[in-house]
Design a protein around this motif. Structure first.
Motif, PDB file in Angstrom:
ATOM      1  N   THR A  32       0.828  -1.204   0.000  1.00 28.19           N
ATOM      2  CA  THR A  32       0.000   0.000   0.000  1.00 28.19           C
ATOM      3  C   THR A  32       0.860   1.250   0.000  1.00 28.19           C
ATOM      4  N   SER A  33       1.989   1.224   0.722  1.00 27.34           N
ATOM      5  CA  SER A  33       2.902   2.370   0.747  1.00 27.34           C
ATOM      6  C   SER A  33       3.450   2.639  -0.645  1.00 27.34           C
ATOM      7  N   ASP A  34       3.800   1.554  -1.360  1.00 27.80           N
ATOM      8  CA  ASP A  34       4.316   1.712  -2.721  1.00 27.80           C
ATOM      9  C   ASP A  34       3.256   2.293  -3.639  1.00 27.80           C
ATOM     10  N   LEU A  35       2.010   1.802  -3.504  1.00 26.29           N
ATOM     11  CA  LEU A  35       0.925   2.335  -4.332  1.00 26.29           C
ATOM     12  C   LEU A  35       0.632   3.786  -3.998  1.00 26.29           C
ATOM     13  N   ALA A  36       0.727   4.147  -2.705  1.00 28.69           N
ATOM     14  CA  ALA A  36       0.479   5.526  -2.298  1.00 28.69           C
ATOM     15  C   ALA A  36       1.546   6.460  -2.859  1.00 28.69           C
ATOM     16  N   GLU A  37       2.796   6.009  -2.892  1.00 27.86           N
ATOM     17  CA  GLU A  37       3.867   6.825  -3.445  1.00 27.86           C
ATOM     18  C   GLU A  37       3.668   7.086  -4.930  1.00 27.86           C
ATOM     19  N   ARG A  38       3.047   6.110  -5.614  1.00 27.61           N
ATOM     20  CA  ARG A  38       2.785   6.277  -7.052  1.00 27.61           C
ATOM     21  C   ARG A  38       1.444   6.959  -7.319  1.00 27.61           C
ATOM     22  N   GLY A  39       0.729   7.322  -6.252  1.00 25.64           N
ATOM     23  CA  GLY A  39      -0.540   8.028  -6.413  1.00 25.64           C
ATOM     24  C   GLY A  39      -1.700   7.153  -6.783  1.00 25.64           C
ATOM     25  N   VAL A  40      -1.556   5.811  -6.658  1.00 25.34           N
ATOM     26  CA  VAL A  40      -2.634   4.892  -7.021  1.00 25.34           C
ATOM     27  C   VAL A  40      -3.541   4.622  -5.829  1.00 25.34           C
ATOM     28  N   SER A  41      -2.958   4.501  -4.619  1.00 23.17           N
ATOM     29  CA  SER A  41      -3.739   4.220  -3.423  1.00 23.17           C
ATOM     30  C   SER A  41      -3.980   5.511  -2.650  1.00 23.17           C
ATOM     31  N   THR A  42      -5.044   5.547  -1.865  1.00 24.00           N
ATOM     32  CA  THR A  42      -5.386   6.727  -1.088  1.00 24.00           C
ATOM     33  C   THR A  42      -4.684   6.710   0.259  1.00 24.00           C
ATOM     34  N   SER A  43      -4.605   7.897   0.880  1.00 24.26           N
ATOM     35  CA  SER A  43      -3.996   7.980   2.201  1.00 24.26           C
ATOM     36  C   SER A  43      -4.830   7.230   3.230  1.00 24.26           C
ATOM     37  N   THR A  44      -6.135   7.148   3.014  1.00 23.46           N
ATOM     38  CA  THR A  44      -6.992   6.402   3.934  1.00 23.46           C
ATOM     39  C   THR A  44      -6.637   4.921   3.929  1.00 23.46           C
ATOM     40  N   ALA A  45      -6.429   4.364   2.737  1.00 23.33           N
ATOM     41  CA  ALA A  45      -6.041   2.961   2.646  1.00 23.33           C
ATOM     42  C   ALA A  45      -4.677   2.725   3.284  1.00 23.33           C
ATOM     43  N   LEU A  46      -3.760   3.696   3.122  1.00 24.25           N
ATOM     44  CA  LEU A  46      -2.437   3.556   3.725  1.00 24.25           C
ATOM     45  C   LEU A  46      -2.531   3.586   5.245  1.00 24.25           C
ATOM     46  N   ASP A  47      -3.343   4.505   5.791  1.00 26.13           N
ATOM     47  CA  ASP A  47      -3.506   4.576   7.242  1.00 26.13           C
ATOM     48  C   ASP A  47      -4.118   3.290   7.788  1.00 26.13           C
ATOM     49  N   ARG A 104     -10.724  -4.373  -1.867  1.00 26.82           N
ATOM     50  CA  ARG A 104     -11.732  -3.516  -2.503  1.00 26.82           C
ATOM     51  C   ARG A 104     -11.154  -2.173  -2.917  1.00 26.82           C
ATOM     52  N   ALA A 105     -10.085  -1.732  -2.252  1.00 27.80           N
ATOM     53  CA  ALA A 105      -9.503  -0.429  -2.565  1.00 27.80           C
ATOM     54  C   ALA A 105      -8.576  -0.480  -3.772  1.00 27.80           C
ATOM     55  N   GLU A 106      -8.107  -1.671  -4.121  1.00 24.19           N
ATOM     56  CA  GLU A 106      -7.207  -1.795  -5.264  1.00 24.19           C
ATOM     57  C   GLU A 106      -7.966  -1.660  -6.577  1.00 24.19           C
TER      58      GLU A 106
END
Length: 237
Positions: A32-47, A104-106
């Motif tokens: 999730t951290s990798d996806l967040a860095e690439r702007g694909v995942s949301t900060s909510t999913a990362l938290d 579900r977030a992916e």
């Protein structure tokens, strides 16, 4: 002592399960951290993934403390042992729920292709048309409108030259398919009278590799097509 061996047998699988859940939670957090860095995942999913990993780590500590008591022979039916077992079960449920939420977030593309347009940004509710448009631009197609009185001369396989002023050149392809319905002209010509009752058949043209590479940069580009309807006759001896 018999009860001590039985209690340890229960604690060891539970401990292994919690450790496996913690490893999965850590892997989910890294992904999730990798996806967040690439702007694909949301900060909510990362938290959420980070919280799950932290809770899994605490569950391991509690399970290890319980296992240590079993190893030391302190195996009485103490309330904290019961609470520890329930905490392990709760941690497993939290990990499972986090995995479902992460799934579900992916966003997974059904094909390999190019993103053409984005309709929603992170945090927005996806609109009815979806979060984005994508397509396979390796082979580009052109939709050509042919007047109904000229369609009899058109056949599949005929070469097509498409003049595209926006590109400063032309594109090449072949007729791949001919429509079965007659409709109104979609493109407007300079002659207003000709547009009042124009009937056309839509013809699909597959561009060659070089033209597809150029056209892929301008999806929806307007061009003027010229179909070589006499190519087959000239090729005959």
């Amino acid at each position: 002592m018999g009860r001590g061996r039985g209690g340890g047998g229960v604690a060891r699988p539970a401990h292994d399960t919690v450790r496996a859940a913690a490893r999965e939670a850590a892997a989910n957090l890294a992904r999730t951290s990798d996806l967040a860095e690439r702007g694909v995942s949301t900060s909510t999913a990362l938290d959420a993934a980070r919280t799950t990993a932290e809770e899994a780590a605490l569950a391991i500590q509690r399970a290890e403390a319980t296992l240590a008591r079993f190893a030391a022979g302190q195996i009485d039916d103490q309330p904290d042992v019961v609470v520890a077992a329930r905490n392990v079960a709760a941690a497993e449920a939290d990990v499972a729920r986090a995995q479902m939420d992460l799934g579900r977030a992916e966003v997974r593309a059904p094909i390999d292709g190019t993103i053409l347009d984005i309709h929603a940004t992170p945090g927005q509710r996806p609109p009815a048309e979806g979060i984005m448009e994508m397509g396979d631009t390796d082979v580009m197609m052109a939709e050509v409108e042919i007047w109904q009185d000229r369609i009899a001369a058109v056949a599949t396989g005929q070469p097509v030259d498409l003049a595209a002023p926006a590109l400063g050149g032309s594109l090449r392809g072949i007729v791949q398919g001919i429509g079965l319905t007659v409709g109104r002209q979609g493109l407007i010509s300079d002659d207003a009278a000709a547009n009042s009752d124009a009937r056309v058949i839509r013809v699909l043209v597959a561009l060659d590799a070089a033209s597809s590479l150029v056209a892929a940069r301008y999806v929806g580009l307007e061009a003027v097509a010229r179909i070589d309807t006499g190519a087959a006759a000239r090729a005959m001896p």
